[in-house]
Design a protein around this motif. Sequence first.
Motif, PDB file in Angstrom:
ATOM      1  N   ARG A  74       0.862  -1.401   0.025  1.00 44.43           N
ATOM      2  CA  ARG A  74      -0.195   0.126  -0.007  1.00 44.43           C
ATOM      3  C   ARG A  74       0.876   1.124  -0.017  1.00 44.43           C
ATOM      4  O   ARG A  74       1.859   1.050   0.969  1.00 44.43           O
ATOM      5  CB  ARG A  74      -0.852   0.109   1.159  1.00 44.43           C
ATOM      6  CG  ARG A  74      -1.840  -1.155   1.354  1.00 44.43           C
ATOM      7  CD  ARG A  74      -2.558  -1.287   2.676  1.00 44.43           C
ATOM      8  NE  ARG A  74      -3.241  -0.281   2.838  1.00 44.43           N
ATOM      9  CZ  ARG A  74      -3.833  -0.002   4.029  1.00 44.43           C
ATOM     10  NH1 ARG A  74      -3.525  -0.931   5.194  1.00 44.43           N
ATOM     11  NH2 ARG A  74      -4.498   0.926   4.612  1.00 44.43           N
ATOM     12  N   PRO A  75       0.653   2.248  -0.773  1.00 45.49           N
ATOM     13  CA  PRO A  75       1.474   3.492  -0.887  1.00 45.49           C
ATOM     14  C   PRO A  75       1.472   4.100   0.301  1.00 45.49           C
ATOM     15  O   PRO A  75       0.443   4.358   1.031  1.00 45.49           O
ATOM     16  CB  PRO A  75       1.088   4.154  -2.208  1.00 45.49           C
ATOM     17  CG  PRO A  75      -0.435   3.737  -2.379  1.00 45.49           C
ATOM     18  CD  PRO A  75      -0.569   2.153  -1.860  1.00 45.49           C
ATOM     19  N   ARG A  76       2.547   4.669   0.958  1.00 47.71           N
ATOM     20  CA  ARG A  76       2.551   5.589   1.866  1.00 47.71           C
ATOM     21  C   ARG A  76       2.131   7.129   1.202  1.00 47.71           C
ATOM     22  O   ARG A  76       3.041   7.550   0.671  1.00 47.71           O
ATOM     23  CB  ARG A  76       3.944   5.598   2.536  1.00 47.71           C
ATOM     24  CG  ARG A  76       4.275   4.247   3.114  1.00 47.71           C
ATOM     25  CD  ARG A  76       5.832   4.162   3.503  1.00 47.71           C
ATOM     26  NE  ARG A  76       6.620   4.397   2.531  1.00 47.71           N
ATOM     27  CZ  ARG A  76       7.798   4.648   2.370  1.00 47.71           C
ATOM     28  NH1 ARG A  76       8.512   4.911   3.568  1.00 47.71           N
ATOM     29  NH2 ARG A  76       8.615   4.776   1.366  1.00 47.71           N
ATOM     30  N   VAL A  77       1.366   7.633   1.876  1.00 55.61           N
ATOM     31  CA  VAL A  77       0.880   9.179   1.462  1.00 55.61           C
ATOM     32  C   VAL A  77       0.869   9.991   2.471  1.00 55.61           C
ATOM     33  O   VAL A  77       0.501  10.010   3.586  1.00 55.61           O
ATOM     34  CB  VAL A  77      -0.779   8.844   0.877  1.00 55.61           C
ATOM     35  CG1 VAL A  77      -1.116  10.163   0.526  1.00 55.61           C
ATOM     36  CG2 VAL A  77      -0.806   7.896  -0.527  1.00 55.61           C
ATOM     37  N   ALA A  78       1.462  11.155   2.288  1.00 61.84           N
ATOM     38  CA  ALA A  78       1.733  12.507   2.980  1.00 61.84           C
ATOM     39  C   ALA A  78       0.598  13.347   2.385  1.00 61.84           C
ATOM     40  O   ALA A  78       0.606  13.673   1.372  1.00 61.84           O
ATOM     41  CB  ALA A  78       3.171  12.831   3.259  1.00 61.84           C
ATOM     42  N   ARG A 122      -0.294   9.722   6.106  1.00 56.58           N
ATOM     43  CA  ARG A 122       0.296  10.598   7.270  1.00 56.58           C
ATOM     44  C   ARG A 122      -0.348  12.003   7.005  1.00 56.58           C
ATOM     45  O   ARG A 122       0.272  12.572   5.657  1.00 56.58           O
ATOM     46  CB  ARG A 122       1.708  10.430   7.362  1.00 56.58           C
ATOM     47  CG  ARG A 122       2.586  11.550   7.966  1.00 56.58           C
ATOM     48  CD  ARG A 122       4.009  11.685   7.780  1.00 56.58           C
ATOM     49  NE  ARG A 122       4.800  12.644   8.552  1.00 56.58           N
ATOM     50  CZ  ARG A 122       6.127  12.920   8.331  1.00 56.58           C
ATOM     51  NH1 ARG A 122       6.733  12.365   7.485  1.00 56.58           N
ATOM     52  NH2 ARG A 122       6.591  13.987   9.091  1.00 56.58           N
ATOM     53  N   ARG A 123      -0.918  12.523   8.016  1.00 51.39           N
ATOM     54  CA  ARG A 123      -1.357  13.821   7.593  1.00 51.39           C
ATOM     55  C   ARG A 123      -0.500  14.806   8.250  1.00 51.39           C
ATOM     56  O   ARG A 123      -0.336  14.816   9.702  1.00 51.39           O
ATOM     57  CB  ARG A 123      -2.862  13.961   8.394  1.00 51.39           C
ATOM     58  CG  ARG A 123      -3.593  15.445   7.916  1.00 51.39           C
ATOM     59  CD  ARG A 123      -4.995  15.292   8.647  1.00 51.39           C
ATOM     60  NE  ARG A 123      -4.660  15.441   9.998  1.00 51.39           N
ATOM     61  CZ  ARG A 123      -4.485  16.691  10.795  1.00 51.39           C
ATOM     62  NH1 ARG A 123      -4.470  17.659   9.940  1.00 51.39           N
ATOM     63  NH2 ARG A 123      -4.421  16.725  11.988  1.00 51.39           N
ATOM     64  N   VAL A 124      -0.025  16.054   7.900  1.00 53.42           N
ATOM     65  CA  VAL A 124       0.886  16.867   8.558  1.00 53.42           C
ATOM     66  C   VAL A 124       0.037  18.124   8.691  1.00 53.42           C
ATOM     67  O   VAL A 124      -0.758  18.607   7.486  1.00 53.42           O
ATOM     68  CB  VAL A 124       2.182  17.071   7.378  1.00 53.42           C
ATOM     69  CG1 VAL A 124       2.930  18.324   8.159  1.00 53.42           C
ATOM     70  CG2 VAL A 124       2.629  15.911   7.138  1.00 53.42           C
ATOM     71  N   ASP A 125       0.146  18.477   9.755  1.00 53.15           N
ATOM     72  CA  ASP A 125      -0.642  19.793  10.059  1.00 53.15           C
ATOM     73  C   ASP A 125       0.326  20.871  10.622  1.00 53.15           C
ATOM     74  O   ASP A 125       1.482  20.804  10.750  1.00 53.15           O
ATOM     75  CB  ASP A 125      -1.793  19.541  11.232  1.00 53.15           C
ATOM     76  CG  ASP A 125      -1.201  19.032  12.530  1.00 53.15           C
ATOM     77  OD1 ASP A 125       0.017  19.065  12.662  1.00 53.15           O
ATOM     78  OD2 ASP A 125      -1.921  18.711  13.500  1.00 53.15           O
ATOM     79  N   THR A 135       7.955   8.959   1.912  1.00 54.05           N
ATOM     80  CA  THR A 135       6.679   8.543   1.556  1.00 54.05           C
ATOM     81  C   THR A 135       6.782   8.233   0.112  1.00 54.05           C
ATOM     82  O   THR A 135       7.916   8.467  -0.466  1.00 54.05           O
ATOM     83  CB  THR A 135       5.694   9.752   1.777  1.00 54.05           C
ATOM     84  OG1 THR A 135       6.080  10.967   1.325  1.00 54.05           O
ATOM     85  CG2 THR A 135       5.337   9.861   3.049  1.00 54.05           C
ATOM     86  N   ASP A 136       5.715   7.690  -0.229  1.00 55.97           N
ATOM     87  CA  ASP A 136       5.500   7.280  -1.720  1.00 55.97           C
ATOM     88  C   ASP A 136       4.751   8.459  -2.683  1.00 55.97           C
ATOM     89  O   ASP A 136       4.869   8.370  -3.816  1.00 55.97           O
ATOM     90  CB  ASP A 136       5.123   5.901  -1.955  1.00 55.97           C
ATOM     91  CG  ASP A 136       5.656   4.748  -0.934  1.00 55.97           C
ATOM     92  OD1 ASP A 136       7.023   4.767  -1.282  1.00 55.97           O
ATOM     93  OD2 ASP A 136       5.014   4.060  -0.210  1.00 55.97           O
ATOM     94  N   GLY A 192      11.351  10.256  -8.083  1.00 58.77           N
ATOM     95  CA  GLY A 192      10.516   8.916  -8.066  1.00 58.77           C
ATOM     96  C   GLY A 192       9.117   9.125  -7.138  1.00 58.77           C
ATOM     97  O   GLY A 192       8.341   8.242  -7.203  1.00 58.77           O
ATOM     98  N   VAL A 193       8.724  10.122  -6.512  1.00 61.76           N
ATOM     99  CA  VAL A 193       7.616  10.390  -5.791  1.00 61.76           C
ATOM    100  C   VAL A 193       6.736  11.124  -6.456  1.00 61.76           C
ATOM    101  O   VAL A 193       6.902  12.301  -6.647  1.00 61.76           O
ATOM    102  CB  VAL A 193       8.135  10.967  -4.382  1.00 61.76           C
ATOM    103  CG1 VAL A 193       6.779  11.285  -3.479  1.00 61.76           C
ATOM    104  CG2 VAL A 193       8.845  10.290  -3.802  1.00 61.76           C
TER     105      VAL A 193
END
Length: 424
Positions: free
Chosen positions: A175-179, A219-222, A242-243, A289-290
């Motif tokens: 599963r892709p890591r998404v920020a 991952r949610r960045v605030d 992240t991906d 690559g991201v």
Amino acid sequence: MKTVDQHASDIMAAIHPMSPRRTALREAHGCVLAAHVRATVAVPGFDNSAMDGYAARAADVAEASEDNPVTLPVAGEIMAGPVSPAPLAPGTVVRIMTGAPLPKGADTIVQLEWTDGGIETVRINQAPRRGLHIRRAGEDIAPGNLVLAAGTVLGAAQIGLLAAVNVARPAVHPRPRVAVLSTGSELVEVGTPLGPGQIVDSNSHAIAAAAHEAGALVRRVDGVSDDPDEFGATFDELLRSTDVVITTGGISVGARDVVKQVLSKSDEIRFERIAMQPGKPQGFGVVGGVPVFTLPGNPVSALVSFELFVRPALRRMRGLPASPEGASWQRPATGTVTVRVSETMQSAAGRRTFPRVRLERDDTGELVATSAGGQGAHQMSGLASAHALLVVPEEVTEVPAGTKLPAVLLPEPEWAGPFGEARG
């Protein structure tokens, strides 16, 4: 302005499935198989009982009935577990538990309810047929059988099946890591008292939830302000960990549009105007690559853009077709339906518009679309109550009632959807 089709095509041309890897079965849930799985063992692995009762020879109990029960000696007991039972002597039975191995010579199971439950001898009141309640070795899966095909999403049943055939580390597309991050010095975290000029950061929560629904690890960045140095440092860190990176806001023509200001320095990301409403400002590129998606800041624009451009990309990264039908943006992850518009609607000239609509079936079974409410790019209440995005072509400025158009279905929870159908 660039067309919606071209923007979607450019994105998908740059997106590739995540490289396969073998992962522990407990971590494979939600992943997509990268290779066929064939059984190396039989399931069941041995002949066993499907019921609590007595293993018997069918010929010995063939005459049993309520009026003429058959009484036989009980030669022993077989429990489920690592045992090798002795062969069954003619004219006897053995007590047997569900899942216990069948003794040689037994060819039927007399279920407990058909007996008096005896321990030394048992009275049998009903004659079972040969083979009753016996699970034969390999009757579910034989060695060499295709168990699961490449491209299968691993849900609960699939995980259980892999465990049953003793596959501990399947090859999967991870599963892709998404920020996800929203920018803006005016943004505050949900639950914070609002001061003058402040607004709650709803975008990052909405997009993070959408990415999670799409199968990503999120991952949610605030708390990212409009300071270029702060944004740049945060962005560089996310590229390393992240991906996929998804931003919202800061990509239009404002003096403080920090995302565009910082990322325009890179040749990899292009900021463009797309002939669509909502969601005209868009940005996309691949950095180191991201894949990087820069979505507009209006909340409806951001979520509509996610459905049209990001969700299909995440599906491909997971090793799935961009849509269930395997088509392009016009049939995103949730698919499309044809609907009849119930009321006259206006549309912007030269742009493909996506009004938010509710759907219901009329007496003939036809899907009918009705406006979900306010259609402004800031009006989340309409999107929250919508079932679909109506697709109005660029050349159309007015949609008369009764017009038939495609509609992109929006994701729904796993319970029954609004059309009386199980969806999810």
